[in-house]
Design a protein around this motif. Structure first.
Motif, PDB file in Angstrom:
ATOM      1  N   ILE A 122     -58.030  -7.122 -12.901  1.00  0.00           N
ATOM      2  CA  ILE A 122     -59.407  -6.681 -13.139  1.00  0.00           C
ATOM      3  C   ILE A 122     -60.288  -7.456 -12.179  1.00  0.00           C
ATOM      4  O   ILE A 122     -60.111  -8.672 -12.020  1.00  0.00           O
ATOM      5  N   ARG A 123     -61.243  -6.800 -11.548  1.00  0.00           N
ATOM      6  CA  ARG A 123     -62.232  -7.493 -10.712  1.00  0.00           C
ATOM      7  C   ARG A 123     -63.625  -7.014 -11.074  1.00  0.00           C
ATOM      8  O   ARG A 123     -63.852  -5.802 -11.224  1.00  0.00           O
ATOM      9  N   THR A 124     -64.508  -7.986 -11.252  1.00  0.00           N
ATOM     10  CA  THR A 124     -65.902  -7.675 -11.598  1.00  0.00           C
ATOM     11  C   THR A 124     -66.815  -8.628 -10.825  1.00  0.00           C
ATOM     12  O   THR A 124     -66.341  -9.581 -10.217  1.00  0.00           O
ATOM     13  N   MET A 125     -68.110  -8.375 -10.873  1.00  0.00           N
ATOM     14  CA  MET A 125     -69.044  -9.240 -10.154  1.00  0.00           C
ATOM     15  C   MET A 125     -69.697 -10.295 -11.053  1.00  0.00           C
ATOM     16  O   MET A 125     -70.549 -11.040 -10.593  1.00  0.00           O
ATOM     17  N   SER A 126     -69.356 -10.311 -12.348  1.00  0.00           N
ATOM     18  CA  SER A 126     -69.900 -11.363 -13.215  1.00  0.00           C
ATOM     19  C   SER A 126     -68.891 -11.711 -14.293  1.00  0.00           C
ATOM     20  O   SER A 126     -67.980 -10.918 -14.601  1.00  0.00           O
ATOM     21  N   VAL A 127     -69.062 -12.894 -14.860  1.00  0.00           N
ATOM     22  CA  VAL A 127     -68.175 -13.332 -15.945  1.00  0.00           C
ATOM     23  C   VAL A 127     -68.394 -12.446 -17.174  1.00  0.00           C
ATOM     24  O   VAL A 127     -67.448 -12.077 -17.871  1.00  0.00           O
ATOM     25  N   GLU A 128     -69.670 -12.059 -17.426  1.00  0.00           N
ATOM     26  CA  GLU A 128     -69.983 -11.209 -18.588  1.00  0.00           C
ATOM     27  C   GLU A 128     -69.247  -9.869 -18.487  1.00  0.00           C
ATOM     28  O   GLU A 128     -68.652  -9.398 -19.444  1.00  0.00           O
ATOM     29  N   LYS A 129     -69.293  -9.266 -17.286  1.00  0.00           N
ATOM     30  CA  LYS A 129     -68.614  -7.980 -17.096  1.00  0.00           C
ATOM     31  C   LYS A 129     -67.098  -8.135 -17.261  1.00  0.00           C
ATOM     32  O   LYS A 129     -66.419  -7.246 -17.792  1.00  0.00           O
ATOM     33  N   MET A 130     -66.578  -9.286 -16.823  1.00  0.00           N
ATOM     34  CA  MET A 130     -65.145  -9.538 -16.973  1.00  0.00           C
ATOM     35  C   MET A 130     -64.781  -9.605 -18.455  1.00  0.00           C
ATOM     36  O   MET A 130     -63.811  -8.984 -18.902  1.00  0.00           O
ATOM     37  N   LYS A 131     -65.608 -10.308 -19.242  1.00  0.00           N
ATOM     38  CA  LYS A 131     -65.330 -10.424 -20.680  1.00  0.00           C
ATOM     39  C   LYS A 131     -65.383  -9.052 -21.333  1.00  0.00           C
ATOM     40  O   LYS A 131     -64.580  -8.716 -22.205  1.00  0.00           O
ATOM     41  N   TRP A 132     -66.357  -8.245 -20.907  1.00  0.00           N
ATOM     42  CA  TRP A 132     -66.502  -6.902 -21.460  1.00  0.00           C
ATOM     43  C   TRP A 132     -65.271  -6.045 -21.118  1.00  0.00           C
ATOM     44  O   TRP A 132     -64.700  -5.386 -21.991  1.00  0.00           O
ATOM     45  N   ALA A 133     -64.830  -6.090 -19.853  1.00  0.00           N
ATOM     46  CA  ALA A 133     -63.667  -5.284 -19.451  1.00  0.00           C
ATOM     47  C   ALA A 133     -62.416  -5.732 -20.209  1.00  0.00           C
ATOM     48  O   ALA A 133     -61.617  -4.908 -20.672  1.00  0.00           O
ATOM     49  N   GLN A 134     -62.269  -7.057 -20.377  1.00  0.00           N
ATOM     50  CA  GLN A 134     -61.103  -7.569 -21.113  1.00  0.00           C
ATOM     51  C   GLN A 134     -61.119  -7.080 -22.556  1.00  0.00           C
ATOM     52  O   GLN A 134     -60.098  -6.678 -23.107  1.00  0.00           O
ATOM     53  N   GLN A 135     -62.306  -7.108 -23.155  1.00  0.00           N
ATOM     54  CA  GLN A 135     -62.423  -6.671 -24.548  1.00  0.00           C
ATOM     55  C   GLN A 135     -62.093  -5.184 -24.694  1.00  0.00           C
ATOM     56  O   GLN A 135     -61.371  -4.763 -25.592  1.00  0.00           O
ATOM     57  N   ARG A 136     -62.605  -4.362 -23.745  1.00  0.00           N
ATOM     58  CA  ARG A 136     -62.359  -2.920 -23.837  1.00  0.00           C
ATOM     59  C   ARG A 136     -60.873  -2.597 -23.605  1.00  0.00           C
ATOM     60  O   ARG A 136     -60.313  -1.739 -24.272  1.00  0.00           O
ATOM     61  N   ILE A 137     -60.233  -3.303 -22.674  1.00  0.00           N
ATOM     62  CA  ILE A 137     -58.801  -3.048 -22.438  1.00  0.00           C
ATOM     63  C   ILE A 137     -58.014  -3.381 -23.711  1.00  0.00           C
ATOM     64  O   ILE A 137     -57.156  -2.625 -24.147  1.00  0.00           O
ATOM     65  N   ARG A 138     -58.362  -4.507 -24.325  1.00  0.00           N
ATOM     66  CA  ARG A 138     -57.664  -4.901 -25.550  1.00  0.00           C
ATOM     67  C   ARG A 138     -57.862  -3.866 -26.664  1.00  0.00           C
ATOM     68  O   ARG A 138     -56.909  -3.429 -27.310  1.00  0.00           O
ATOM     69  N   GLU A 139     -59.137  -3.451 -26.860  1.00  0.00           N
ATOM     70  CA  GLU A 139     -59.423  -2.483 -27.934  1.00  0.00           C
ATOM     71  C   GLU A 139     -58.689  -1.164 -27.716  1.00  0.00           C
ATOM     72  O   GLU A 139     -58.083  -0.601 -28.632  1.00  0.00           O
ATOM     73  N   ILE A 140     -58.750  -0.681 -26.490  1.00  0.00           N
ATOM     74  CA  ILE A 140     -58.117   0.605 -26.172  1.00  0.00           C
ATOM     75  C   ILE A 140     -56.598   0.508 -26.328  1.00  0.00           C
ATOM     76  O   ILE A 140     -55.959   1.377 -26.935  1.00  0.00           O
ATOM     77  N   ALA A 141     -56.011  -0.575 -25.807  1.00  0.00           N
ATOM     78  CA  ALA A 141     -54.555  -0.727 -25.874  1.00  0.00           C
ATOM     79  C   ALA A 141     -54.088  -0.803 -27.325  1.00  0.00           C
ATOM     80  O   ALA A 141     -53.127  -0.124 -27.722  1.00  0.00           O
ATOM     81  N   GLU A 142     -54.786  -1.610 -28.135  1.00  0.00           N
ATOM     82  CA  GLU A 142     -54.338  -1.778 -29.531  1.00  0.00           C
ATOM     83  C   GLU A 142     -54.508  -0.492 -30.329  1.00  0.00           C
ATOM     84  O   GLU A 142     -53.626  -0.095 -31.089  1.00  0.00           O
ATOM     85  N   ALA A 143     -55.650   0.189 -30.109  1.00  0.00           N
ATOM     86  CA  ALA A 143     -55.904   1.402 -30.897  1.00  0.00           C
ATOM     87  C   ALA A 143     -54.959   2.536 -30.490  1.00  0.00           C
ATOM     88  O   ALA A 143     -54.452   3.271 -31.345  1.00  0.00           O
TER      89      ALA A 143
END
Ligand code: ZN
Ligand code: ZN
Length: 401
Positions: free
Chosen positions: A265-286
């Protein structure tokens, strides 16, 4: 002092050209990887001692040197020392003697330039209006060198106030010696790797109904995370999610127990990175749950974005114009990129400026970019890198007494 220093430092660096080449070629012959750089560390240590410096170990595989006799602010100059797991095909006379390892990112150039800076700064120690800390870092390519040295105290005792690094670039249409200076803001992206393991229930390929197929779940997860970019990311935000590995099963007629995929994953901010990580986790688990499987998501190798501090970058630009003239530098309107740089950990802690130095024009035979097994760097850029390090540090300390 500026004009007088500028000529002196430039001449000193130019006179050092043969020595810079010798250091660089010795380092190039002995590439080492990650934090496992014993030959390189010993070589750099011994050369520093010969220059009259007092090197110190820092972290697992780093070296620092402190120069300057007056109390005051502390300016850090950083060079990385590690190589890449590549087999060299550059045909340089001083090519790698370590099979499967190569200085293909120019870190041998960086280390030589900083050794040159050590020599000139040592000789001019009385002129320093504060202290210069040199940081020789292993493990840049593996992303764990800067954090290892930060844990080892590189930014403390004495506390570092600002920092600079130079990375060489080859295979671009820039004249050798051109310096690229950021305007301030985010340069290289934040990055991290992820691994998703889907667990189902393996069994006979003829009886899928009594099994839980992890491959099916993982394929849907793959499609699901693609939608993060397509449907959720803001248009103006840089976001790259790439799956580079997908592994499952050993036989065409067996449903495996697990399936795995990994990506970055590549993003331009730490906040966006946290958001992308959270969405990948939610989508994968669901999605896994929807297909009666289970998904485990793991993140590794986080690097923050590389931030150029506007004031420090502006100062560096004005000093470089003094010493080399404004024709020797360029301030691109956008220096954002998807590559990563471990110096980001430093830039997250202290105001920093990352510089790029053109060292190999594509039209002059330096056709390959860094990380290519055929890449060559133009050694005539070395004195400029050394002079830039020295002069930026001296002038910054003078202006920040
Ligand atoms: Zn690299
Ligand atoms: Zn590099």
């Amino acid at each position: 002092m500026a004009a007088e220093w500028a000529v002196k430092i430039r001449d000193a660096a130019d006179a050092l050209a043969p020595q810079l080449r010798e250091w660089r070629e010795a380092l190039h012959r002995h590439p080492e990887l990650g934090l496992e750089t014993p030959w390189t560390q010993e070589y750099v240590w011994n050369e520093l001692v010969k220059l009259g410096c007092e090197p110190k170990k820092c972290g697992q595989a780093g070296i620092t040197v402190l120069l300057g006799k007056k109390e005051g602010k502390v300016f850090l100059l950083r060079a990385d020392m590690d190589a890449l797991p590549l087999t060299e095909v550059s045909e340089e006379s001083f090519c790698s003697q370590n099979p499967g390892k190569m200085h293909a990112c120019g870190h041998d150039m960086h280390t030589a330039m900083l050794l040159g800076a050590a020599k000139i700064l040592k000789e001019n120690e009385d002129l320093l209006e504060g202290r210069v800390k040199l940081m020789f870092e292993s493990g840049e390519e593996t992303g764990n060198g800067a954090s290892d040295m930060i844990a080892g105290g590189v930014l403390e005792d004495p506390k570092v106030d600002a920092a600079e690094m130079i990375h060489v670039a080859a295979g671009a249409p820039f004249p050798t010696g051109l310096l690229l200076i950021p305007q301030g803001g985010t340069g290289a992206s934040a990055s991290c790797c992820f691994k998703i393991t889907a667990t189902g229930k393996g069994g006979h390929g003829a009886m899928p109904s009594v099994c839980v197929d992890p491959i099916t779940a993982l394929c849907h997860i793959h499609s699901g995370i693609e939608e993060i970019f397509a449907r959720e990311a803001e248009l103006c935000d840089f976001l790259a999610i790439t799956v580079g590995q997908f592994h499952a099963g050993n036989a065409p007629n067996v449903i495996p127990n697990t399936a795995e995929m990994s990506g970055s994953i590549r993003t331009m901010s730490v906040e966006k990175m946290k958001w992308a990580q959270q969405r990948i986790r939610e989508i994968a688990e669901a999605i896994a749950e929807a297909y009666r499987a289970k998904a485990d998501v793991e993140y590794t190798g986080f690097l923050p974005p590389l931030i150029a501090d506007k004031d420090t970058a502006d100062s560096a630009a004005s000093y470089l114009a003094e010493i080399f003239g404004s024709g020797a530098m360029r301030i691109p309107s956008d220096t954002r990129g998807g590559g990563s740089e471990d110096f980001a950990f430093i830039s997250a802690e202290v105001p920093s400026v990352p510089l790029f130095l053109a060292a190999g024009n594509a039209n002059e035979g330096y056709k390959y970019p860094a990380h290519h097994p055929g890449v060559r760097f133009d050694e005539t850029a070395l004195p400029r890198g050394t002079a830039a390090h020295v002069y930026i540090a001296m002038r910054w300390l003078e202006e920040h007494k």
